[in-house]
Design a protein around this motif. Sequence first.
Motif, mmCIF file in Angstrom:
data_model
loop_
_atom_site.group_PDB
_atom_site.id
_atom_site.type_symbol
_atom_site.label_atom_id
_atom_site.label_comp_id
_atom_site.label_asym_id
_atom_site.label_seq_id
_atom_site.Cartn_x
_atom_site.Cartn_y
_atom_site.Cartn_z
ATOM 1 N N PHE A 164 0.866 -1.176 0.000
ATOM 2 C CA PHE A 164 0.000 0.000 0.000
ATOM 3 C C PHE A 164 0.907 1.231 0.000
ATOM 4 O O PHE A 164 1.643 1.477 0.960
ATOM 5 N N GLU A 165 0.874 1.958 -1.108
ATOM 6 C CA GLU A 165 1.775 3.106 -1.278
ATOM 7 C C GLU A 165 1.413 4.250 -0.339
ATOM 8 O O GLU A 165 2.274 5.005 0.095
ATOM 9 N N LYS A 166 0.137 4.373 -0.024
ATOM 10 C CA LYS A 166 -0.278 5.472 0.847
ATOM 11 C C LYS A 166 -1.049 4.920 2.041
ATOM 12 O O LYS A 166 -1.551 3.779 2.017
ATOM 13 N N GLU A 167 -1.173 5.714 3.079
ATOM 14 C CA GLU A 167 -1.871 5.315 4.289
ATOM 15 C C GLU A 167 -3.331 4.997 3.972
ATOM 16 O O GLU A 167 -4.044 5.796 3.351
ATOM 17 N N THR A 168 -3.765 3.794 4.354
ATOM 18 C CA THR A 168 -5.117 3.320 4.059
ATOM 19 C C THR A 168 -5.788 2.903 5.362
ATOM 20 O O THR A 168 -5.253 2.089 6.116
ATOM 21 N N ARG A 169 -6.970 3.459 5.624
ATOM 22 C CA ARG A 169 -7.721 3.149 6.834
ATOM 23 C C ARG A 169 -9.098 2.619 6.454
ATOM 24 O O ARG A 169 -9.830 3.260 5.703
ATOM 25 N N ILE A 170 -9.413 1.429 6.969
ATOM 26 C CA ILE A 170 -10.716 0.826 6.671
ATOM 27 C C ILE A 170 -11.332 0.292 7.961
ATOM 28 O O ILE A 170 -10.656 0.165 8.983
ATOM 29 N N THR A 171 -12.628 -0.045 7.867
ATOM 30 C CA THR A 171 -13.328 -0.739 8.939
ATOM 31 C C THR A 171 -13.848 -2.059 8.395
ATOM 32 O O THR A 171 -14.400 -2.108 7.288
ATOM 33 N N ILE A 172 -13.639 -3.119 9.147
ATOM 34 C CA ILE A 172 -14.212 -4.428 8.818
ATOM 35 C C ILE A 172 -15.238 -4.761 9.883
ATOM 36 O O ILE A 172 -15.002 -4.577 11.082
ATOM 37 N N GLY A 173 -16.404 -5.237 9.440
ATOM 38 C CA GLY A 173 -17.465 -5.618 10.363
ATOM 39 C C GLY A 173 -17.840 -7.078 10.188
ATOM 40 O O GLY A 173 -17.664 -7.663 9.111
ATOM 41 N N SER A 174 -18.380 -7.658 11.242
ATOM 42 C CA SER A 174 -18.853 -9.044 11.176
ATOM 43 C C SER A 174 -19.880 -9.278 12.267
ATOM 44 O O SER A 174 -20.097 -8.422 13.140
ATOM 45 N N GLY A 175 -20.489 -10.469 12.252
ATOM 46 C CA GLY A 175 -21.335 -10.893 13.344
ATOM 47 C C GLY A 175 -20.493 -11.356 14.525
ATOM 48 O O GLY A 175 -19.264 -11.477 14.442
ATOM 49 N N LYS A 176 -21.168 -11.671 15.610
ATOM 50 C CA LYS A 176 -20.485 -11.997 16.868
ATOM 51 C C LYS A 176 -19.799 -13.366 16.834
ATOM 52 O O LYS A 176 -18.754 -13.564 17.465
ATOM 53 N N LEU A 177 -20.360 -14.330 16.090
ATOM 54 C CA LEU A 177 -19.881 -15.709 16.169
ATOM 55 C C LEU A 177 -18.406 -15.829 15.801
ATOM 56 O O LEU A 177 -17.651 -16.560 16.433
ATOM 57 N N ILE A 178 -17.980 -15.116 14.780
ATOM 58 C CA ILE A 178 -16.609 -15.215 14.290
ATOM 59 C C ILE A 178 -15.689 -14.202 14.963
ATOM 60 O O ILE A 178 -14.496 -14.110 14.640
ATOM 61 N N SER A 179 -16.194 -13.435 15.919
ATOM 62 C CA SER A 179 -15.455 -12.279 16.430
ATOM 63 C C SER A 179 -14.144 -12.646 17.121
ATOM 64 O O SER A 179 -13.155 -11.918 16.997
ATOM 65 N N ASP A 180 -14.090 -13.743 17.856
ATOM 66 C CA ASP A 180 -12.839 -14.117 18.516
ATOM 67 C C ASP A 180 -11.757 -14.425 17.497
ATOM 68 O O ASP A 180 -10.599 -14.018 17.646
ATOM 69 N N THR A 181 -12.123 -15.153 16.442
ATOM 70 C CA THR A 181 -11.158 -15.474 15.385
ATOM 71 C C THR A 181 -10.665 -14.203 14.713
ATOM 72 O O THR A 181 -9.464 -14.048 14.444
ATOM 73 N N PHE A 182 -11.561 -13.291 14.452
ATOM 74 C CA PHE A 182 -11.172 -12.032 13.815
ATOM 75 C C PHE A 182 -10.311 -11.191 14.748
ATOM 76 O O PHE A 182 -9.234 -10.729 14.370
#
Length: 430
Positions: free
Chosen positions: A310-328
């Motif tokens: 990534f050549e420049k600073e990149t900021r994103i948000t990732i969302g999910s449900g609760k079930l997979i949250s620990d893995t994420f």
Amino acid sequence: FPPLMKIKIVHENSLGAELGLQPGDKIEAIDNSRVRDILDYKFKITDDQIRLKVRQNGELVEYDLEKDEDDDLGLEFEDMRIRKCANDCVFCFVDQNPPGMRSGIYFRDGDFRMSFLHGHYITLTNMGWKELKRVVEQRLTPLYISVHVTDPDKRLELFLYGKDDNLLSKFEYLTENGIELHSQVVLCPTWNDGVFLEKTIADIHQYAPMARSMSIVPVGLTKHRDGLPFIPAITTEYAENTISLYEEFDKRFKHADGSRFLVLSDEWYLRVGKDVPGCEYYDNINLEENGVGQVRDFIEKWTDFDIPIFEKETRITIGSGKLISDTFRNWFIPKLNAIPNLTVNYIVIENHFFGKDEVTVTGLLTAQDIIDQLIDTDLGDKVIFSDRILNDEGSLTLDDQTLGDISKTLKVPLEVTGDSPEQLFNTIRG
């Protein structure tokens, strides 16, 4: 008779185009046999010599064709009418949807053709011997069967079908004639567990190896169960006991070559905070769409990947449900945040639409819950969710909103992605 198959598209430079076939024409018969649906068409079009009858502008036109066996006509057809499930199962998710959603949400698919084409799980209650013989004749294998329980009296109670559907006779006929079957049990506490589950496993295992697998998945309950039979919720203790019981059953019910017959869906392990099994557990059984091995497949894809630049600073948000949250939270998001110039904010979305304690998978999140829990938040350059939040066409959420609708409200682009690193990084870059 079912309606004639109506041509939607005729591809350029195809045999159909050479014949002068047009969108709107209807296929009436091949070799004097009526064409009922796309499976009939694909089965009958493989011969090197065929007689094709087409209804064009109200007139019946016949074509005698010679072609290579693998050549089709380059035609696409309007969607076939899907057969509705004949049951009224006490745990059916369709009945647990609130009113006011689009009509398709309330449709129970019970069509064996969709099982063959798309891996949908169906009961065999809809299927008479005419349909079963067609499955054998046209080699519609594998099929995916919702068994749930084999005890006849308990089936009547669970399915609310009204009569014995001779499930085991159908299993015997299909497996003896070379049709591979993958079965499923939706486990409902106090309904089909205990001795009923053990009997169900044993009854289906006798048809191995053509009865290739049995998946055990926890019942999905929503807060919209008013007027429906009571089913106890899956607790952490119940999930732990199920995993222990499974380990005993797994030793007893194997294939003759030692490969696995019985598998648990990922949700059992995620609910109790255990790691999902390794790759060898699944013995090359492709059941990810049933929630079996989906997390392991995801982990394998992200264990060794090409780190992007990534050549420049990149900021994103990732969302999910609760079930997979620990893995994420503990494994996946740290991997992303270790990439230079990439900053990932992770937000877990609670499912208030279906019940925040009842439904925790990402695929059942609605646009409204996503909006309510993300609005007025610093989301960076864009928000990314799994493409499972959309329908099969990739166009609408469960509550009938588009990605554009959500993006407009959040004032930041919301996009979806598949599971692979390539798909995610392409989505981030836009």
